[in-house]
Scaffold this motif. Structure first.
Motif, PDB file in Angstrom:
ATOM      1  N   VAL A   1       0.837  -1.192   0.000  1.00  9.92           N
ATOM      2  CA  VAL A   1       0.000   0.000   0.000  1.00  9.92           C
ATOM      3  C   VAL A   1       0.873   1.244   0.000  1.00  9.92           C
ATOM      4  N   ARG A   2       1.912   1.214   0.804  1.00  9.16           N
ATOM      5  CA  ARG A   2       2.804   2.379   0.882  1.00  9.16           C
ATOM      6  C   ARG A   2       3.469   2.637  -0.471  1.00  9.16           C
ATOM      7  N   VAL A   3       3.976   1.585  -1.065  1.00  5.93           N
ATOM      8  CA  VAL A   3       4.683   1.758  -2.340  1.00  5.93           C
ATOM      9  C   VAL A   3       3.718   2.253  -3.418  1.00  5.93           C
ATOM     10  N   LEU A   4       2.557   1.642  -3.484  1.00  8.98           N
ATOM     11  CA  LEU A   4       1.602   2.036  -4.527  1.00  8.98           C
ATOM     12  C   LEU A   4       1.139   3.479  -4.345  1.00  8.98           C
ATOM     13  N   ALA A   5       1.044   3.891  -3.072  1.00  8.00           N
ATOM     14  CA  ALA A   5       0.560   5.243  -2.795  1.00  8.00           C
ATOM     15  C   ALA A   5       1.537   6.293  -3.306  1.00  8.00           C
ATOM     16  N   GLU A   6       2.804   5.891  -3.476  1.00  4.32           N
ATOM     17  CA  GLU A   6       3.820   6.856  -3.932  1.00  4.32           C
ATOM     18  C   GLU A   6       3.746   7.097  -5.436  1.00  4.32           C
ATOM     19  N   ARG A   7       3.018   6.235  -6.122  1.00  4.51           N
ATOM     20  CA  ARG A   7       3.012   6.298  -7.586  1.00  4.51           C
ATOM     21  C   ARG A   7       1.860   7.138  -8.116  1.00  4.51           C
TER      22      ARG A   7
ATOM     23  N   ALA B   1      -4.023  -1.610  -9.037  1.00  2.00           N
ATOM     24  CA  ALA B   1      -5.000  -2.294  -8.185  1.00  2.00           C
ATOM     25  C   ALA B   1      -4.296  -3.168  -7.153  1.00  2.00           C
ATOM     26  N   LEU B   2      -4.981  -3.435  -6.056  1.00  2.00           N
ATOM     27  CA  LEU B   2      -4.378  -4.241  -4.991  1.00  2.00           C
ATOM     28  C   LEU B   2      -5.444  -5.058  -4.266  1.00  2.00           C
TER      29      LEU B   2
ATOM     30  N   GLY C   1      -9.297  -3.160  -5.058  1.00  2.00           N
ATOM     31  CA  GLY C   1      -9.335  -4.344  -5.908  1.00  2.00           C
ATOM     32  C   GLY C   1     -10.263  -4.183  -7.095  1.00  2.00           C
ATOM     33  N   GLU C   2     -10.960  -3.045  -7.142  1.00  2.00           N
ATOM     34  CA  GLU C   2     -11.932  -2.849  -8.208  1.00  2.00           C
ATOM     35  C   GLU C   2     -11.446  -1.796  -9.213  1.00  2.00           C
TER      36      GLU C   2
ATOM     37  N   ILE D   1      -6.827  -5.879   7.624  1.00  2.00           N
ATOM     38  CA  ILE D   1      -5.964  -5.014   8.416  1.00  2.00           C
ATOM     39  C   ILE D   1      -6.816  -3.917   9.003  1.00  2.00           C
ATOM     40  N   GLU D   2      -6.423  -3.458  10.167  1.00  2.00           N
ATOM     41  CA  GLU D   2      -7.166  -2.362  10.762  1.00  2.00           C
ATOM     42  C   GLU D   2      -7.064  -1.129   9.855  1.00  2.00           C
ATOM     43  N   LEU D   3      -8.139  -0.421   9.726  1.00  2.86           N
ATOM     44  CA  LEU D   3      -8.219   0.800   8.925  1.00  2.86           C
ATOM     45  C   LEU D   3      -8.170   0.532   7.427  1.00  2.86           C
ATOM     46  N   ALA D   4      -8.160  -0.733   7.029  1.00  7.12           N
ATOM     47  CA  ALA D   4      -8.165  -1.041   5.594  1.00  7.12           C
ATOM     48  C   ALA D   4      -9.425  -0.472   4.956  1.00  7.12           C
ATOM     49  N   ASP D   5     -10.494  -0.386   5.724  1.00 11.39           N
ATOM     50  CA  ASP D   5     -11.729   0.186   5.171  1.00 11.39           C
ATOM     51  C   ASP D   5     -11.522   1.644   4.769  1.00 11.39           C
ATOM     52  N   LEU D   6     -10.828   2.396   5.639  1.00 14.56           N
ATOM     53  CA  LEU D   6     -10.631   3.815   5.344  1.00 14.56           C
ATOM     54  C   LEU D   6      -9.702   4.028   4.168  1.00 14.56           C
ATOM     55  N   LEU D   7      -8.775   3.122   4.012  1.00 12.10           N
ATOM     56  CA  LEU D   7      -7.834   3.248   2.898  1.00 12.10           C
ATOM     57  C   LEU D   7      -8.387   2.601   1.648  1.00 12.10           C
ATOM     58  N   GLY D   8      -9.560   1.993   1.770  1.00  7.92           N
ATOM     59  CA  GLY D   8     -10.180   1.378   0.603  1.00  7.92           C
ATOM     60  C   GLY D   8      -9.413   0.181   0.069  1.00  7.92           C
ATOM     61  N   ILE D   9      -8.864  -0.609   0.971  1.00 13.56           N
ATOM     62  CA  ILE D   9      -8.074  -1.759   0.536  1.00 13.56           C
ATOM     63  C   ILE D   9      -8.961  -3.006   0.464  1.00 13.56           C
ATOM     64  N   THR D  10      -9.045  -3.579  -0.695  1.00 17.60           N
ATOM     65  CA  THR D  10      -9.797  -4.821  -0.866  1.00 17.60           C
ATOM     66  C   THR D  10      -8.970  -5.976  -0.324  1.00 17.60           C
TER      67      THR D  10
END
Lengths: 328, 328
Positions: free
Chosen positions: B250-256, B261-262, B320-321, B268-277
């Motif tokens: 997530v960290r690496v992708l956020a830098e780009r 997609a991921l 993931g979408e 993971i905690e807070l994955a909902d807020l970060l929109g992580i599937t």
DNA sequence: TTGAAAGCGCTAACAT
DNA sequence: ATGTTAGCGCTTTCAA
């Protein structure tokens, strides 16, 4: 062990010597004993050993909830220190229930753990006095012991909260909400004290509608935060009293258009990506410090009970540096 | 106990009866014994009791790292079941080291734990055979036992990964990276199998440059992900093999700039807020199921060793979408 | 209803 | 270098 002795054709004590690697056994005898051990699949019964030696080489840790990410690293740190001293760790969760804490702590004492590390759920630990007198080394962590004098390792809850709130004030906030844990919990009270101190330092008054202590359940935190945000004069910043409050507060604030600043007590995973400013405490250091103190006692050091306070760290990541939003 | 008997002027056995709430003591005698207990601050020594009874009312849990948020809830769930059966829990972390796993497991056996729950670090558990034969109930969790037949509780790693990758394919991805744990770890291999199966189901080929197994340290994961993103034909989606990989990915992708997609294995905690599937597994259910099985064995149920697999859940949250980004 | 004696498996202390 | 005896604190067995 008896069987091993019989099979190896030696005395009981010789087997004991071999098993414990004590000197005074010829290599030849040792070999015979080892063979018998192997053959019979023998393994020493530590219960009997404990009974005889009086030391169990185990320590107990009573905490609130092993599933809480704050306590995992703490427990692990205690385990590492215990391991370095050849001891095993028995954990138990009190679920924030004083009766259960007592039940657990006494059960651990009945097992004759050599030492006990307690994260108190209750406020009266006199029930441990006989145990401590009987030689169970005891250290309290995260919260102070109630009504007894004992070693304690705490985080600087007061100073940390004060610094966090001062940080918000420095960024221009004047109406700052405090959402914290139940007031019967020491850390909650200390952090609230820090909040008040920071406001006072800045010459600001506290509006009691900005302060909400209570359960850290998502529902309660949500409604507390929403109330502060929907007031005629809404808060422009929120100080979250612990990791669980922060998590819910972040969710609630994310739903709003108006940007509200946030500083949370305790660091959280991924807080960096979400840009959440926190006051971090080092839970592993808390555990390590407590365990080291415990083993120092077990090694016979006999000092007066002492209280250690570990510093917290402000980690600015964005949410705490937001200026007050133009409101209404 | 002797002292209590002397002080109460009764026999040893009478004290034992009172302490254990056994019948056959007149209220009057009982009262006298209770007084003596109170006065002397007596507490039963469970070590001696254990020695006599042969049961310790404790179970051992060997896991990888108590500080990992995946294992906290698992451990807590085991603890709850143990508590319901009047047993204490001794945890130990193997740090993913097979020798340390063995050392820990055998130390627990020497303490005569009634049962053992093991999250294997190693691949050969024959060292436990004598113990199991001697009556230590044993259940393996999260990963299968090596070279012995034993009760096992697993997550559907294969099916979960397959579903997650199929999800990415359904959203148009054709070049999907897989970053997973070390190939000596069973779950990593299973999840990779699921990845391959999903691609094959869709009639897609796997480019081996898209697959990176190894340490889950941030550095290794970072470089693996960056390599995939910087390739001439970069991946448009990444499947992260576990919670730690996800966090770094997530960290690496956020830098780009380019949105990749991921989907991650483990919630993971807070994955909902970060929109992580994510593909979520229920670590508490894993622990609970294993512990229930263990205590069933301890209650004398004698079935063939059995393997249970728990389903995983796909939780779509956005990452993931994402459709494949127009590349280069 | 109560208690005396034996013994769980080990180690400490003292022989040999 | 090796063995013998006693006893850690409790429960089990059996007798009173």
């Amino acid at each position: 062990m008896k069987d091993v002795a019989a099979r190896a054709g030696v005395g009981l004590k010789t087997v004991s010597r071999v098993v414990n690697g004590e000197p005074g056994v010829t290599p030849d005898t040792e070999r015979r004993v080892q063979e018998a051990i192997e053959f019979l699949g023998f393994r020493r019964n530590d219960s009997a050993r404990v009974l005889r030696k009086g030391r169990t080489a185990s320590v107990g840790l009573v905490l609130e909830d092993l599933a809480d990410p704050f306590y995992g690293p703490l427990s692990r740190a205690v385990e590492e220190v215990a391991r370095a001293h050849g001891a095993l760790l028995i954990n138990g969760s009190s679920a924030e229930d004083p009766d259960r804490e007592q039940e657990l702590a006494l059960a651990l004492c009945a097992r004759r753990v050599d030492g006990l590390i307690v994260i108190p759920a209750g406020y009266d630990h006199r029930y441990l006095e006989p145990e401590i007198r009987a030689g169970v080394a005891t250290v309290f962590v995260d919260r102070p012991a109630g009504r007894i004098d004992a070693d304690t390792v705490l985080s600087d809850n007061f100073g940390g909260a004060r610094e966090g709130v001062a940080h918000l004030i420095a960024h221009g906030h004047r109406r700052i909400g405090f959402v914290g844990d139940h007031p019967r919990i020491h850390t909650a009270v200390e952090r609230l004290r820090g909040y008040r101190a920071a406001l006072e330092d800045a010459g600001l008054d506290v509006d009691e509608r900005w302060v909400a202590l209570g359960s850290t359940s998502p529902d309660r935190v949500r409604s507390a935060v929403e109330t502060m945000l929907d007031a005629p004069e809404p808060v422009t910043a929120v100080f979250a009293g612990n990791n669980r409050v922060t998590v819910t507060a972040v969710r609630v604030l994310a739903e709003r258009d108006r940007r509200t600043a946030l500083v949370g007590f305790d660091d959280i995973e991924l807080a960096d990506l979400l840009g959440i400013t926190v006051i971090a405490q080092d839970s592993a250091a808390l555990g390590r410090t407590a365990a080291e103190r415990l083993f120092r006692r077990l090694d016979g050091v006999n000092e007066e009970p002492e209280s250690v306070t570990l510093k917290t760290t402000l980690i600015p990541r964005g949410s705490g540096e937001l200026p007050p939003a133009a409101n209404i």
